[in-house]
Design an enzyme around this catalytic site. Sequence first.
Site, PDB file in Angstrom:
ATOM      1  CG  HIS A  43     -11.543 -18.513   2.463  1.00 48.23           C
ATOM      2  ND1 HIS A  43     -10.612 -19.532   2.560  1.00 48.23           N
ATOM      3  CD2 HIS A  43     -12.188 -18.703   1.288  1.00 48.23           C
ATOM      4  CE1 HIS A  43     -10.685 -20.293   1.480  1.00 48.23           C
ATOM      5  NE2 HIS A  43     -11.628 -19.817   0.693  1.00 48.23           N
ATOM      6  CB  CYS A  98     -12.823 -22.984   1.179  1.00 45.83           C
ATOM      7  SG  CYS A  98     -13.088 -22.670  -0.573  1.00 45.83           S
ATOM      8  CD  GLU A 156      -8.796 -18.763   5.594  1.00 46.02           C
ATOM      9  OE1 GLU A 156      -9.854 -18.908   6.236  1.00 46.02           O
ATOM     10  OE2 GLU A 156      -8.615 -19.262   4.456  1.00 46.02           O
TER      11      GLU A 156
END
Lengths: 231, 83
Positions: free
Chosen positions: A203, A86, A205
């Site tokens: 993302h 990002c 994560e």
Amino acid sequence: MSIAVVQFGGSNCDLDIIHVLKDVLGVDAELVWYKEENLDRFDGIVIPGGFSYGDYLRAGAIAARTPIMNSVKKQADAGKPVIGICNGFQVLTESGLLAGALTTNNYPKFRCEPTYLRVETTDTPFTSMFRKGEILSIPIAHMEGNYYADEPTLAALEKNDQVVFRYVDKNGNATDEANPNGSRENIAGIVSQRKNVLGMMPHPERASEEVLGSTDGLKVFRSMVEYISDR
Amino acid sequence: MQYQAEVIIELKAGMLDPEGTTVKRALEHLGYEADSVRTAKKYTIVLKAADIHSARENVEEMCQKLIANPIIHNYSVSLREIE
């Protein structure tokens, strides 16, 4: 093995990545404040998402010109794996480590939602554990994720197999409707020419534990860890 | 000598300008007609230099290295001497 997670003023996904690396994967990971000059002791680097420097000037532009980025370049030149997620992707394009630029979403809105991605290549340190063509569910959260590069650059990315992820629909088709931000060729993630630097807008994560609804992102980090172990 | 530079940063022609498009739509809601609206950013930089040529060189370098992103932007610089 130790992985650095670079922290700028305004980073906000740094602790999530530390959590995934340490608590989910059991890997040693350390937050590194941007004033740190030497990253030699690390085997890999993650530049997390967020709003470094309040997105002043352009998203990622100021962070890209901080001294720590010279150290990141040095480690990338040494072949160590570097991921920018990002805002981290924006920092990597602004610093010249990755080709192209990330501009305002074609519909100028902050989009925070799940997206489907197609794995375009498994020949990178970050996608070795996927199958080519595999469809992943990984969320996005950005306002400036519209990937832009001119035609010769796009052609070079294709030719060198540097496009890693594309936005697709749930059947795996890279349609305009599945493209959340107007990115050229539905590009969601690319690698450097040597393939050891990855930038991606979604993302991983946030898709690394069952409780989050998807674990598809975890394989990005697991692939990176395996690559480091094999080096 | 001291100079004041005005730097205008614009998206290259043909690049999508979603903010400009949104402003155009809002103008239309108000009953105005506009064929196109494009946004730009202006920076005013005051600097010292030996002469106007070196002032321009300095500012151009600033644009190339930081203020503009040459992949997506065009920029223009105008300079004047100030007291």
